[in-house]
Design a protein around this motif. Structure first.
Motif, PDB file in Angstrom:
ATOM      1  N   SER A  83     -17.053 -62.710  30.073  1.00 19.71           N
ATOM      2  CA  SER A  83     -17.672 -63.967  30.489  1.00 19.71           C
ATOM      3  C   SER A  83     -17.792 -64.929  29.308  1.00 19.71           C
ATOM      4  O   SER A  83     -17.571 -66.133  29.457  1.00 19.71           O
ATOM      5  CB  SER A  83     -19.053 -63.711  31.094  1.00 19.71           C
ATOM      6  N   GLU A  84     -18.133 -64.389  28.145  1.00 21.21           N
ATOM      7  CA  GLU A  84     -18.202 -65.226  26.943  1.00 21.21           C
ATOM      8  C   GLU A  84     -16.827 -65.797  26.612  1.00 21.21           C
ATOM      9  O   GLU A  84     -16.694 -66.982  26.290  1.00 21.21           O
ATOM     10  CB  GLU A  84     -18.731 -64.427  25.755  1.00 21.21           C
ATOM     11  N   ARG A  85     -15.809 -64.943  26.677  1.00 24.59           N
ATOM     12  CA  ARG A  85     -14.446 -65.399  26.398  1.00 24.59           C
ATOM     13  C   ARG A  85     -14.007 -66.467  27.392  1.00 24.59           C
ATOM     14  O   ARG A  85     -13.402 -67.459  27.016  1.00 24.59           O
ATOM     15  CB  ARG A  85     -13.466 -64.219  26.463  1.00 24.59           C
ATOM     16  N   LEU A  86     -14.319 -66.239  28.668  1.00 27.56           N
ATOM     17  CA  LEU A  86     -13.950 -67.188  29.714  1.00 27.56           C
ATOM     18  C   LEU A  86     -14.637 -68.536  29.481  1.00 27.56           C
ATOM     19  O   LEU A  86     -14.009 -69.587  29.592  1.00 27.56           O
ATOM     20  CB  LEU A  86     -14.321 -66.631  31.085  1.00 27.56           C
ATOM     21  N   GLU A  87     -15.901 -68.495  29.137  1.00 28.38           N
ATOM     22  CA  GLU A  87     -16.643 -69.728  28.870  1.00 28.38           C
ATOM     23  C   GLU A  87     -16.032 -70.489  27.692  1.00 28.38           C
ATOM     24  O   GLU A  87     -15.878 -71.710  27.742  1.00 28.38           O
ATOM     25  CB  GLU A  87     -18.104 -69.387  28.582  1.00 28.38           C
ATOM     26  N   GLU A  88     -15.668 -69.768  26.643  1.00 34.94           N
ATOM     27  CA  GLU A  88     -15.041 -70.412  25.484  1.00 34.94           C
ATOM     28  C   GLU A  88     -13.710 -71.051  25.871  1.00 34.94           C
ATOM     29  O   GLU A  88     -13.409 -72.172  25.459  1.00 34.94           O
ATOM     30  CB  GLU A  88     -14.819 -69.401  24.364  1.00 34.94           C
ATOM     31  N   MET A  89     -12.921 -70.329  26.673  1.00 34.71           N
ATOM     32  CA  MET A  89     -11.622 -70.869  27.083  1.00 34.71           C
ATOM     33  C   MET A  89     -11.789 -72.102  27.968  1.00 34.71           C
ATOM     34  O   MET A  89     -11.051 -73.063  27.838  1.00 34.71           O
ATOM     35  CB  MET A  89     -10.800 -69.818  27.814  1.00 34.71           C
ATOM     36  N   GLU A  90     -12.762 -72.052  28.867  1.00 32.10           N
ATOM     37  CA  GLU A  90     -12.979 -73.188  29.761  1.00 32.10           C
ATOM     38  C   GLU A  90     -13.473 -74.417  29.006  1.00 32.10           C
ATOM     39  O   GLU A  90     -13.203 -75.546  29.405  1.00 32.10           O
ATOM     40  CB  GLU A  90     -13.964 -72.813  30.870  1.00 32.10           C
ATOM     41  N   LYS A  91     -14.180 -74.188  27.913  1.00 34.88           N
ATOM     42  CA  LYS A  91     -14.646 -75.307  27.090  1.00 34.88           C
ATOM     43  C   LYS A  91     -13.537 -75.842  26.196  1.00 34.88           C
ATOM     44  O   LYS A  91     -13.692 -76.873  25.580  1.00 34.88           O
ATOM     45  CB  LYS A  91     -15.828 -74.874  26.234  1.00 34.88           C
TER      46      LYS A  91
END
Length: 89
Positions: free
Chosen positions: A29-37
């Motif tokens: 989830s942290e990785r996904l959030e970083e990618m989406e940002k």
């Protein structure tokens, strides 16, 4: 000898964390959030979209392994003296 033992313990912890769905979900989830940002540096938009899609699928798979996140559906329970009730979650 002590450094070797510490390395073995750290390796065991990493291996066990990889088997814990809640830990894996938090990392993904942290990785996904970083990618989406947009913090993830990729070779191109197409590659980034493929990585984002793959990561979203991994997050969904991790969520399926956590029982309290999969309680959707029709539940029947007895509540007090008035009998049974159906609840759609």
């Amino acid at each position: 000898a002590a450094k070797n033992h510490i390395s073995e313990i750290e390796a065991s912890i990493r291996e066990l964390n990889g088997k814990d769905p809640e830990y894996v979900l938090s990392i993904l989830s942290e990785r996904l959030e970083e990618m989406e940002k947009g913090f993830h540096i990729g070779s191109g938009v197409e590659t980034r979209e493929e990585e984002l899609s793959k990561l979203k699928k991994e997050v969904e798979e991790a969520q399926l392994c956590i029982p309290h996140l999969n309680m959707h559906g029709l539940w029947v329970g007895k509540y007090g003296d008035h009998g049974y009730e159906m609840v759609n979650i």
